[in-house]
Scaffold this active site. Sequence first.
Site, PDB file in Angstrom:
ATOM      1  N   ASP A  60       2.499  54.066  71.000  1.00  0.00           N
ATOM      2  CA  ASP A  60       2.776  53.552  72.333  1.00  0.00           C
ATOM      3  C   ASP A  60       1.526  53.431  73.203  1.00  0.00           C
ATOM      4  O   ASP A  60       1.458  52.553  74.056  1.00  0.00           O
ATOM      5  CB  ASP A  60       3.801  54.444  73.044  1.00  0.00           C
ATOM      6  CG  ASP A  60       5.171  54.408  72.401  1.00  0.00           C
ATOM      7  OD1 ASP A  60       5.362  53.662  71.408  1.00  0.00           O
ATOM      8  OD2 ASP A  60       6.067  55.125  72.884  1.00  0.00           O
ATOM      9  N   HIS A  82      29.659  42.041  46.230  1.00  0.00           N
ATOM     10  CA  HIS A  82      30.845  41.822  47.058  1.00  0.00           C
ATOM     11  C   HIS A  82      31.808  42.982  46.876  1.00  0.00           C
ATOM     12  O   HIS A  82      32.028  43.412  45.754  1.00  0.00           O
ATOM     13  CB  HIS A  82      31.535  40.514  46.639  1.00  0.00           C
ATOM     14  CG  HIS A  82      32.808  40.276  47.374  1.00  0.00           C
ATOM     15  ND1 HIS A  82      32.837  39.839  48.677  1.00  0.00           N
ATOM     16  CD2 HIS A  82      34.099  40.445  46.992  1.00  0.00           C
ATOM     17  CE1 HIS A  82      34.094  39.718  49.056  1.00  0.00           C
ATOM     18  NE2 HIS A  82      34.878  40.090  48.055  1.00  0.00           N
TER      19      HIS A  82
END
Length: 181
Positions: A27, A160
Amino acid sequence: EIQLDKGYIQVDAAMRTNEPNIFAIGDVIGGLQLAHVASLEGIVAVETIAGQTAREIRYEQVPRCTYTRPEVASVGISEREARERGHQVKTGKFSFRVNGKALVNGDPEGFVKMISDAETGDLLGVHLIGAHATDLISEAALAQVLNASAWEISQTIHPHPTLSEVIGEAALAVEGRAIHS
């Protein structure tokens, strides 16, 4: 004295400040203020300190994640940015509303949008909003690192029922070939 710009410590690509033995990451240097970015910046700094050739950080390939409900995640550039950079683009969009796993989980809100260069097929960006978007973005981030095209992603078998099918369907949609829309 360490150089600042708008309150942020200035560093080079190796995370070194203008003082040769002082490094900064995270940061305090501005940029993408995400924990996984600071971690990578730290690795680059340590590799440099250890005398190794540090990897180059390609900030456009960093997955950007917002941990809200629904989650938001992206990697690469937006359609607008792509056009501003002179790319002819093709996009594919696929909704979570027709994904079996999203329906079973009760989280059918959201979509994925894939941006591809129309001439080269290069994957330029992927943007997701929906359940587990911050997990799903990893496939797109890997595709960008590997310089995969939307077509190559579409050729990957997505099991799936899984949420990952939305990535495969969006890749198919880039070519107007989505199956479940």
